[in-house]
Structures are given as C-alpha cells and as structure tokens.
Design an enzyme around this catalytic site. Sequence first.
Site, mmCIF file in Angstrom:
data_model
loop_
_atom_site.group_PDB
_atom_site.id
_atom_site.type_symbol
_atom_site.label_atom_id
_atom_site.label_comp_id
_atom_site.label_asym_id
_atom_site.label_seq_id
_atom_site.Cartn_x
_atom_site.Cartn_y
_atom_site.Cartn_z
ATOM 1 N N ASP A 271 12.748 -2.936 1.326
ATOM 2 C CA ASP A 271 13.990 -3.094 0.564
ATOM 3 C C ASP A 271 14.051 -4.375 -0.272
ATOM 4 O O ASP A 271 15.143 -4.847 -0.590
ATOM 5 C CB ASP A 271 15.213 -3.036 1.496
ATOM 6 C CG ASP A 271 15.237 -1.776 2.349
ATOM 7 O OD1 ASP A 271 14.546 -0.808 1.989
ATOM 8 O OD2 ASP A 271 15.939 -1.766 3.376
ATOM 9 N N CYS B 242 2.240 3.971 9.871
ATOM 10 C CA CYS B 242 2.518 5.239 9.179
ATOM 11 C C CYS B 242 3.276 6.189 10.117
ATOM 12 O O CYS B 242 2.845 6.459 11.242
ATOM 13 C CB CYS B 242 1.222 5.888 8.716
ATOM 14 S SG CYS B 242 1.529 7.443 7.850
ATOM 15 N N GLY C 166 7.314 -2.487 -2.655
ATOM 16 C CA GLY C 166 6.782 -1.128 -2.656
ATOM 17 C C GLY C 166 7.454 -0.266 -3.699
ATOM 18 O O GLY C 166 7.129 -0.319 -4.895
ATOM 19 N N ARG C 167 8.437 0.492 -3.256
ATOM 20 C CA ARG C 167 9.029 1.503 -4.144
ATOM 21 C C ARG C 167 9.583 0.917 -5.432
ATOM 22 O O ARG C 167 9.552 1.571 -6.474
ATOM 23 C CB ARG C 167 10.123 2.270 -3.372
ATOM 24 C CG ARG C 167 9.521 3.200 -2.311
ATOM 25 C CD ARG C 167 10.548 3.663 -1.320
ATOM 26 N NE ARG C 167 11.051 2.563 -0.503
ATOM 27 C CZ ARG C 167 12.033 2.655 0.372
ATOM 28 N NH1 ARG C 167 12.630 3.808 0.545
ATOM 29 N NH2 ARG C 167 12.415 1.601 1.076
ATOM 30 N N PRO D 46 0.861 -1.191 0.000
ATOM 31 C CA PRO D 46 0.000 0.000 0.000
ATOM 32 C C PRO D 46 0.890 1.230 0.000
ATOM 33 O O PRO D 46 1.818 1.323 0.810
ATOM 34 C CB PRO D 46 -0.761 -0.121 1.328
ATOM 35 C CG PRO D 46 0.126 -0.936 2.220
ATOM 36 C CD PRO D 46 0.916 -1.846 1.323
ATOM 37 N N MET D 47 0.622 2.148 -0.915
ATOM 38 C CA MET D 47 1.406 3.394 -0.929
ATOM 39 C C MET D 47 0.473 4.573 -1.189
ATOM 40 O O MET D 47 -0.167 4.652 -2.238
ATOM 41 C CB MET D 47 2.512 3.323 -1.990
ATOM 42 C CG MET D 47 3.656 2.395 -1.585
ATOM 43 S SD MET D 47 5.030 2.414 -2.745
ATOM 44 C CE MET D 47 4.385 1.415 -4.071
ATOM 45 N N ALA D 48 0.410 5.476 -0.196
ATOM 46 C CA ALA D 48 -0.432 6.658 -0.332
ATOM 47 C C ALA D 48 0.041 7.466 -1.541
ATOM 48 O O ALA D 48 1.239 7.649 -1.743
ATOM 49 C CB ALA D 48 -0.340 7.496 0.940
ATOM 50 N N LYS E 43 -0.524 -4.072 9.369
ATOM 51 C CA LYS E 43 0.807 -3.746 8.835
ATOM 52 C C LYS E 43 1.458 -2.787 9.813
ATOM 53 O O LYS E 43 0.859 -1.787 10.206
ATOM 54 C CB LYS E 43 0.690 -3.108 7.453
ATOM 55 C CG LYS E 43 2.031 -2.760 6.830
ATOM 56 C CD LYS E 43 1.872 -2.503 5.346
ATOM 57 C CE LYS E 43 3.163 -2.125 4.671
ATOM 58 N NZ LYS E 43 3.649 -0.792 5.052
ATOM 59 N N GLN F 19 -6.899 -0.852 3.207
ATOM 60 C CA GLN F 19 -6.223 -0.513 4.465
ATOM 61 C C GLN F 19 -6.873 0.689 5.138
ATOM 62 O O GLN F 19 -7.137 1.699 4.487
ATOM 63 C CB GLN F 19 -4.746 -0.206 4.209
ATOM 64 C CG GLN F 19 -3.967 -0.060 5.512
ATOM 65 C CD GLN F 19 -2.538 0.407 5.317
ATOM 66 O OE1 GLN F 19 -2.304 1.536 4.879
ATOM 67 N NE2 GLN F 19 -1.580 -0.439 5.629
#
Length: 352
Positions: free
Chosen positions: A210, A108, A232-233, A24-26, A147, A78
């Site tokens: 990572d 968060c 994620g990233r 999940p990424m805002a 999470k 989420q």
Amino acid sequence: MDLDLRSSWWIRNVEIPTRLVLAPMAGVSVQAFRRQGRRFGAGLVCSEMVSCAGIEHRNERTLGYLRVASDEHPLAIQLFGSEPGTMAEAARMVEAAGADLVDLNFGCPVRKVTKTGAGATMLDDPDRACRVVAAIAEAVELPVTVKMRRGVRNGSRDCLVVGPRLVEAGAASITLHPRSAQQMYTGTADHALTAELASLVDVPVVASGDVTSRARAQAVLATTGAAAVMIGRAAQGNPWVLEEIVDGVEREPSREEIVAELLLFVRQTVRELGERRAHGFLKKFYGWYLGRGRFPRQFKQELVTVSSLDEVERRLLAAAPDARELVEELEADVPPGDEITLELPISIYGGG
Ligand SMILES: Cc1cc2nc3c(=O)[nH]c(=O)nc-3n(C[C@H](O)[C@H](O)[C@H](O)COP(=O)(O)O)c2cc1C
C-alpha cells in the site's frame, strides 16, 4: 526529519542506491518492467517468482526468467519451492545468471503454490524455512533475502517469530508484506508489524504494501525503521510514480511520453518473450498505461482486440505522432546487449 529517498543502503556487500524497491510481481516483472523501474528511481528490482522445480527440470520457459540485462543491477531473482536441496541448486543457477541477490518467496498466497508447501506455507513450517535459507546461504556467495507475509491466517503475528529465526539461519534482509496469506489483497497492510520486525532483527527490513505516494513512503519509513519501501501495484503502467516518490516531483507525463514508454516496453517485451507470448502478455498493460493522458475509452478497448503488435504500434503512434522521436531517443540510451548467457538451450535467448 524525512529520510533522503535518494540515499543508499546496503544488503551485505550490495549497495542499493535509493530507498525504493520495485516489487516482484508474477506476470508483470519482466525485464522491460525492471529496467524501466531502475531508470525511474527504483534502487533495487526483482524478478517475478521463479519455480525451483522448473529450474530443476530445465523447463525452457522457467530458465528464461534467469536472464539478466546489464542495466538492471542491482537485481534480485526470486525463487519459490520448499526443498532445501533443490532450492540451493536453483540458487546456484541464479548466481551463475549474474543476479546480485537471491530472494526467497515465503509469502505467495496462491493455492497452486501453497499446496506444494511453497510460498506462504513456509511460514507454517519455520524449521523447514530455516533449512532452506541455511542451505542456500551455504551454496552461494550472494546474499540471501526473504520476502514474506505476516503469517498464513488472519491476525497472525508469525512473522515476528519466523523473521528473526530466518536471520539467524542466514537471511541478509527481510521484506514484509504485513497482510496474511488468507487476506490475499483485501484490507490494508499493517505496518505496525513491520516496525516490530525491524526492532527485532539487525538486518535491513523492506516494507511492502500500500505504498502509493511520497507522503506514504516517508511515513512508513519514519514509523517503522525500515531501510526501504517496496512499490508494487502503484507502478503498474506508471513508472512516473517512482520518480514522484523518490524525488518529490509531481509531474503529469505528456501523452507522447506515455506512448513512448509503452512502445519501448512493447518492443523490449517482444525481444524477451517473443512476439506470440508478448501479444497476450502485454494486453493488461495498455489499460494501465493509457489510464492517464486522456485517451478515449474506445481507443484503449480496441488496442486489446487488434491482431498484431505492429498494429498496436501503428495505432499508438497515430494517437501521439511525436512519440516516435521520443521512443527512438529512449532506445538509443538502452545499453548494448551484453547479457550473461548461461549454457542453456539457445531458444531461450531467441525470445522463445
Ligand atoms: C499481480 C501481482 C503479482 C505478484 N507476484 C508476486 C511474486 O511473484 N512474488 C512476491 O513475492 N510477491 C508478489 N506479489 C506481491 C507484491 O510483491 C507486493 O508485496 C504486494 O503487491 C503489496 O504491495 P503493493 O501494495 O505495493 O502492491 C504480487 C502482487 C501482484 C499484485
């Protein structure tokens, strides 16, 4: 022996077909991102964090995050908040919206969220965190997942105390991003903690932080006992990394493929957010996508400044004309809209 990343695992009664979870990424995890993630090998996708207060107050933009498309499943939505009652009510909406899991954000680190007692702050108040999990587990049939970070302060090992308590309270899976909230994104994720947590609980643990390559994914799975890794990233503007990690096929996408994926992303995001919101939202994605494919720097810079998404599309197609056919093929494969629609103001479904 390495784990087969294309093997399935379960969170209670929800089957997850691969060992990759899309993070999940805002500001990133819109439907277009999640649908693309599923297509490229993520077994589970997740919405960005959704405010329980926003749901409670029927904020239109917040309610828009509860849209679920048929090709996203399995999907977690989420929630963030700190009041057990409000969160249980929000979880009922998540269930009604058609999600497969309700995930709780206890990680968060952003001040706007932590100052309200939500996000990583929950790790400093385990009793409250347990009450939230228990209230939601009572309110919905969906499995409740959490999470979290390793703790609030640097060096914290609070996750090893809080994690098992949350499982006792009803959490069906825990994702650990083993950085402290104080660390934000500096340093590295310490997956030795993920291994410790996995040894303490009898529910699947997901390792976040990572993981950027197949070798890293295999190493984290082998050394932690986690059921899956979260990406994620590394997946921002790069769905091909998911394919590489899950299947071990290293393949540089062609310029046409890159443009076709980006165009589909743009078109779907316009349908989801409406033209005006999508225009600003999409800007960061151009650089992410066009980082590969040898596009001239000036081309990327200009895309961010053009005044309409029609112009963005025109320029992308001029740079890779054969992408037109590819994007048409991709669009033809998108299942027809049979989204569940909640009894909500109509503008939400009009991309408002
Ligand atoms: C831009 C951005 C937004 C994020 N938003 C959320 C969020 O809404 N909820 C959440 O649980 N984690 C969020 N995260 C954390 C990620 O889910 C993930 O745990 C973290 O980025 C570490 O994984 P990575 O190294 O694969 O990126 C966010 C991360 C980034 C970079």
